[in-house]
Design an enzyme around this catalytic site. Structure first.
Site, PDB file in Angstrom:
ATOM      1  N   THR A  36      32.806  23.858 -13.936  1.00  0.00           N
ATOM      2  CA  THR A  36      33.708  23.500 -14.697  1.00  0.00           C
ATOM      3  C   THR A  36      33.306  23.676 -16.216  1.00  0.00           C
ATOM      4  OG1 THR A  36      35.041  22.171 -13.087  1.00  0.00           O
ATOM      5  CG2 THR A  36      35.647  21.910 -15.251  1.00  0.00           C
ATOM      6  N   SER A  63      42.529  17.045  -8.187  1.00  0.00           N
ATOM      7  CA  SER A  63      41.328  17.593  -8.891  1.00  0.00           C
ATOM      8  C   SER A  63      40.456  16.152  -9.232  1.00  0.00           C
ATOM      9  CB  SER A  63      41.752  18.214 -10.162  1.00  0.00           C
ATOM     10  OG  SER A  63      40.782  18.496 -11.490  1.00  0.00           O
TER      11      SER A  63
END
Length: 571
Positions: free
Chosen positions: A378, A449
């Protein structure tokens, strides 16, 4: 009287942070405005990519605000950091406006296509194409811009168009990242054609020039048309055709139906500071606040940052909060999230359950629930503008370079976020499967998430802007950074550099960075004696590009994380 003492303590903390930062970097009055460390009287942008950070700085110089810069940086990273920067993925943006306005969160997490079914991953043999969720980044950045932006949309996307069309100089980190994924995907012709040097025939080296003409055309349509340039027309056609080619589920109707959402961020307090973080479907904010609430009652500053007691209490807080993550959290449009999770009362209850002499076996704390793996690729960036508006943005393709599927003719990488759903309904076992209801697959549902953009404020003004990549380690990385700054009064450079640790509840193992093992071996041995199982050190945990704002001087201290050699660019 109490309020004045708290204000005095806060000012002392901020002043100490500024002084120690300048001493540590050796710049005195000659403050650097660009680099791994940077200080500015005006705006500051910190990201993993020098090119992207400088794009954000130029937007601020042109009169844009922090959201304008965040939009420009987000698109630029899709070009300069394809491992995680994206227009084919999704994420969360947290905005703290200037004093007097309420913070806002923009949820642009990917969602399941309409053809998705609850048991579509039950056999475990699905193709990469079926792992692609409906992308949210373009709609999310557009929604944030519509709400807070100042400059015209096209001007914010144009720098990314130019970087893709004209190319940019490849850094050492990008060369390594590209070479790794290309070597592992030799049979992926489109990936090799679009991101390979000479079609993948030679490895990238620092100083090479990367040009992406297909992506430039896609970005140009977005610049001219806004989100319809992505979710409709030629780009949507290309995505649908790519899905059909590989057996994926996303259609043009799915793309057209996607909506980014403005949500209220979760809010808590710690030692008199306000903590704002991402709300579900991000688990980050709730889990972070649970941990902070659980440890606030302990006098850890007195014990010392690296004492066995401090480490033990922090690990036990991680264990309990991550268990609640598995039990309760999912897309709030499909689940009811308990309000008590972030309350001080519940935090005190968790604290009372922590033994100071013994590790709690995770099998005793929610033995019926286990967590699947979550990938770590990420990226995060932090921005503060001249007026004090702050943006914390984390977005991802999920795995490194996402699904590795490049949409033919469009030059964009697609995510593989559908793997973040629970794969087998009702099947939970010790091998890592989780089948609990909150995060099961459903059409249009957003997958859970761990992304956790965070902004810490005091008296309505942002003080600390931070976030990190790292899959499930994200929340614990930020827990460590925030504790370093607010509890242990470390200067920002030291707080970001300090070794990190991660306990995910299941598996019942503590992960530590190598430096923690080297520098605090005896304290870790005490943890082992208390019953903690400690894993071999990983190379790194997270990538927390952060900004600290002095409440006295207004100076912005930008710190790029050494773990990824980020770049801070000040006005």
């Amino acid at each position: 009287m109490i309020h004045r003492r708290q204000r005095k303590l806060t000012c002392l903390l901020v002043n100490l942070t500024v002084v120690l930062f300048l001493q540590a970097t050796g710049h005195g009055d000659e403050l650097p405005k660009h680099g791994l460390n940077a200080v500015s009287d005006r705006g500051m942008v910190v990201s993993v990519s020098r090119d992207a950070s400088e794009v954000g700085q130029r937007v601020l110089d042109a009169g844009g605000n922090a959201v304008d810069a965040a939009v420009a940086v987000g698109f630029a990273l899709a070009v300069t950091w394809p491992e995680a920067g994206n227009i084919g993925g999704g994420g969360f943006m947290l905005v703290h406006p200037p004093q007097g306005q309420a913070p806002a969160m923009f949820d642009y997490r990917e969602c399941a296509p309409a053809a998705a079914t609850v048991d579509m991953f039950a056999t475990g043999d699905e193709s990469q194409y079926r792992l692609v969720g409906v992308p949210g980044t373009v709609r999310g950045l557009e929604l944030a811009h519509r709400r807070f932006g100042r400059l015209k949309w096209a001007a914010l996307v144009r720098p990314a168009v130019e970087l893709a069309r004209d190319g940019f100089v490849v850094s050492q980190e990008l060369a390594q990242s590209l070479n790794t994924v290309l070597a592992a995907n030799r049979d992926n012709g489109e990936l090799q054609r679009v991101l390979g040097k000479d079609g993948g025939s030679r490895p990238w080296q620092q100083g090479d020039h990367l040009v992406q003409p297909d992506l430039a055309k896609t970005l140009q349509r977005i610049a001219e048309q806004g989100s319809p340039g992505f979710y409709e027309g030629p780009t949507a056609d290309a995505i649908e055709q790519e899905m059909r080619r590989g057996g994926g589920l996303i259609t043009k109707a799915d793309l057209a139906a996607y909506e980014a959402k403005e949500r209220t961020p979760v809010r808590g307090t710690y030692r008199g500071f306000d903590i704002y973080a991402s709300a579900p479907p991000s688990s980050g904010g709730i889990v972070l606040l649970e941990m902070l609430n659980a440890v606030e009652g302990f006098q850890l500053r007195r014990e010392g940052r690296w004492s066995a007691k401090t480490l033990h209490v922090m690990v036990e807080a991680m264990r309990r909060a991550y268990c609640d993550r598995a039990r309760y959290l999912g897309d709030p449009d499909f689940n009811t999230i308990p309000e008590f999770l972030t309350s001080k009362e519940y935090g005190a209850k968790l604290a009372e359950s922590i033994s100071l002499t013994r590790a709690t076996p995770s099998a005793e704390w929610g033995a019926d629930i286990y967590l699947p793996a979550e990938n770590e690729h990420t990226t995060h960036y932090s921005i503060v503008d001249h007026d004090g508006m702050a943006v914390s943005n984390t977005y991802t393709l999920e795995d490194e370079f996402g699904s590795r599927i490049v949409v033919r003719g469009a030059g964009l990488l697609l995510n593989n976020e559908m793997g973040d759903f629970n794969p087998k309904p009702g099947v939970t076992n010790a091998k890592g499967l989780i089948g609990t209801k909150p995060n099961l697959v459903a059409p249009a549902k957003r997958m859970l998430s761990s992304m956790c953009p965070v902004i810490v404020s005091k008296d309505g003004r942002a003080v600390l802007v931070t976030g990190s990549p790292g899959g499930r380690t994200i929340i614990n990385t930020l827990f460590c950074v925030i504790m370093n700054v607010l509890e242990f009064e470390m200067p920002l450079r030291e707080a970001v550099d300090a070794p990190r640790m991660h306990h995910p509840w299941m598996p019942d193992t503590l992960r530590i960075e190598e430096r923690l093992q080297k520098e605090h071996h005896s304290e870790l041995q005490r943890l082992r004696e208390m019953g903690h199982s400690i894993e071999e050190p990983p190379k790194r945990q997270g990538d927390a590009h952060s900004i600290f704002i002095s409440r006295d001087t207004g100076k912005r201290l930008g710190v790029g994380d050494l773990r990824r050699h980020g770049w801070a660019a000040g006005q």
